[in-house]
Design an enzyme around this catalytic site. Structure first.
Site, PDB file in Angstrom:
ATOM      1  N   LYS A   3     -30.146  10.096   7.676  1.00 53.68           N
ATOM      2  CA  LYS A   3     -31.716   9.613   7.751  1.00 53.68           C
ATOM      3  C   LYS A   3     -32.010   9.396   9.036  1.00 53.68           C
ATOM      4  O   LYS A   3     -31.123   8.783  10.016  1.00 53.68           O
ATOM      5  CB  LYS A   3     -31.597   8.218   7.000  1.00 53.68           C
ATOM      6  N   THR A  49     -29.526   9.985   1.578  1.00 57.23           N
ATOM      7  CA  THR A  49     -30.152   9.504   2.662  1.00 57.23           C
ATOM      8  C   THR A  49     -30.845   8.256   2.638  1.00 57.23           C
ATOM      9  O   THR A  49     -30.766   7.200   3.534  1.00 57.23           O
ATOM     10  CB  THR A  49     -31.063  10.633   3.428  1.00 57.23           C
ATOM     11  N   HIS A  75     -43.868  14.326  40.729  1.00 59.69           N
ATOM     12  CA  HIS A  75     -44.540  14.330  41.918  1.00 59.69           C
ATOM     13  C   HIS A  75     -45.784  13.717  42.436  1.00 59.69           C
ATOM     14  O   HIS A  75     -46.663  13.455  41.450  1.00 59.69           O
ATOM     15  CB  HIS A  75     -45.035  15.984  42.036  1.00 59.69           C
TER      16      HIS A  75
END
Length: 284
Positions: free
Chosen positions: A12, A57, A240
């Site tokens: 799950k 699950t 950056h």
């Protein structure tokens, strides 16, 4: 040439569980995202549709909530260990369980008041095979910046190189780090805080000639700080900040005005490890 079933697992994903420990007026908050993955004698469900060895699950999801109530959530690592051991020992067909946790962090404002701590996420992953537990802790979204103390020059130049060398630049990154423990019986919260502190201190205190050098200094500081750690993996995107050309407006720019770009960006990755520790259990 035959066709066979390879490695497989199921579970799950992303079970959100928020637990409040109420100790009088002072509450403790844990906000987790838990994922489970089970592997073992599961060929039949793939090959014939026989689900007699499959723990749904949905049951795994419910176990997360039940364990939060029954055991509380002391730390992501401790909670993941409890779940992983439970799934292996309670299910005859399961040989290995992996439980991954992402914790959204909250800063205390009062006895029962909290504020989210920006992008930072604490992570933990436990793999358990019935005999050995492997614990990997981590952090992601730890955003750091040095406004000076960073250079970048002396690199390879070819026909496509346009990047100017610099002896003074902004160095910014969002740290993604994972570290593997040797001892599965640890004060997890203290270890996490000390690793985080070491990462930050090394970034702040190290003069940088490259982000690679900074990565090594950060990993080295962590292993010096926590001798029970086997290794640490770091992924450092280079966020950056480019100086803006103000000459069209008759203005100079002595490293004062920058544009922050979100893409493309450089990514520096590396592992710093001890050379005398047991190998990891599978991939991590």
């Amino acid at each position: 040439m035959g066709i066979v079933l390879g490695s497989n697992r199921y579970g799950k994903a992303e079970v959100r569980v928020v637990h409040v420990a109420r100790d009088g007026d002072r509450h403790t908050l844990r906000d987790l995202n838990v994922s489970t993955a089970l592997a073992g004698d599961l060929d039949a469900t793939h090959l014939t549709g026989d689900n007699s060895q499959v723990l749904p699950t949905d049951s795994q999801k419910n176990t997360v909530y039940a364990f939060a109530r029954r055991h509380g959530i002391g730390s992501p690592e401790a909670f993941a260990l409890l779940l992983a051991e439970h799934f292996v020992h309670s299910q005859a067909a399961i040989r290995q369980a992996r439980v991954s946790v992402r914790e959204q962090l909250w800063q205390r404002l009062g006895p029962h008041s909290f504020q989210r701590r920006g992008e930072e996420i604490r992570t933990a992953e436990v793999s358990y095979d019935g005999d050995r537990a492997q614990v990997v802790s981590g952090i992601t979204g730890l955003v750091l910046m040095n406004t000076t103390g960073s250079e970048f020059h002396g690199y390879v130049r070819d026909e496509y190189t346009t990047l100017p060398e610099t002896t003074d630049r902004i160095l910014a990154t969002a740290v993604d780090a994972r570290w593997r423990h040797l001892d599965p019986d640890t004060d997890w919260d203290l270890a996490y805080q000390q690793v985080r502190d070491a990462l930050v201190a090394a970034f702040v205190e190290s003069y940088s000639y490259s982000l690679q050098q900074t990565l090594y200094e950060m990993g080295h500081r962590v292993l010096d700080t926590r001798p029970e750690l086997a290794e640490i993996r770091l992924v450092l995107p280079n966020r950056h900040h480019l100086p803006v050309d103000l000459s069209p407006f008759g203005l100079d720019n002595p490293n004062a005005v920058f544009v922050a770009t979100d893409r493309p960006y450089g990514v520096i990755e590396g592992t710093i490890r001890r050379d005398d520790v047991p190998a990891a259990v599978g991939e991590w």
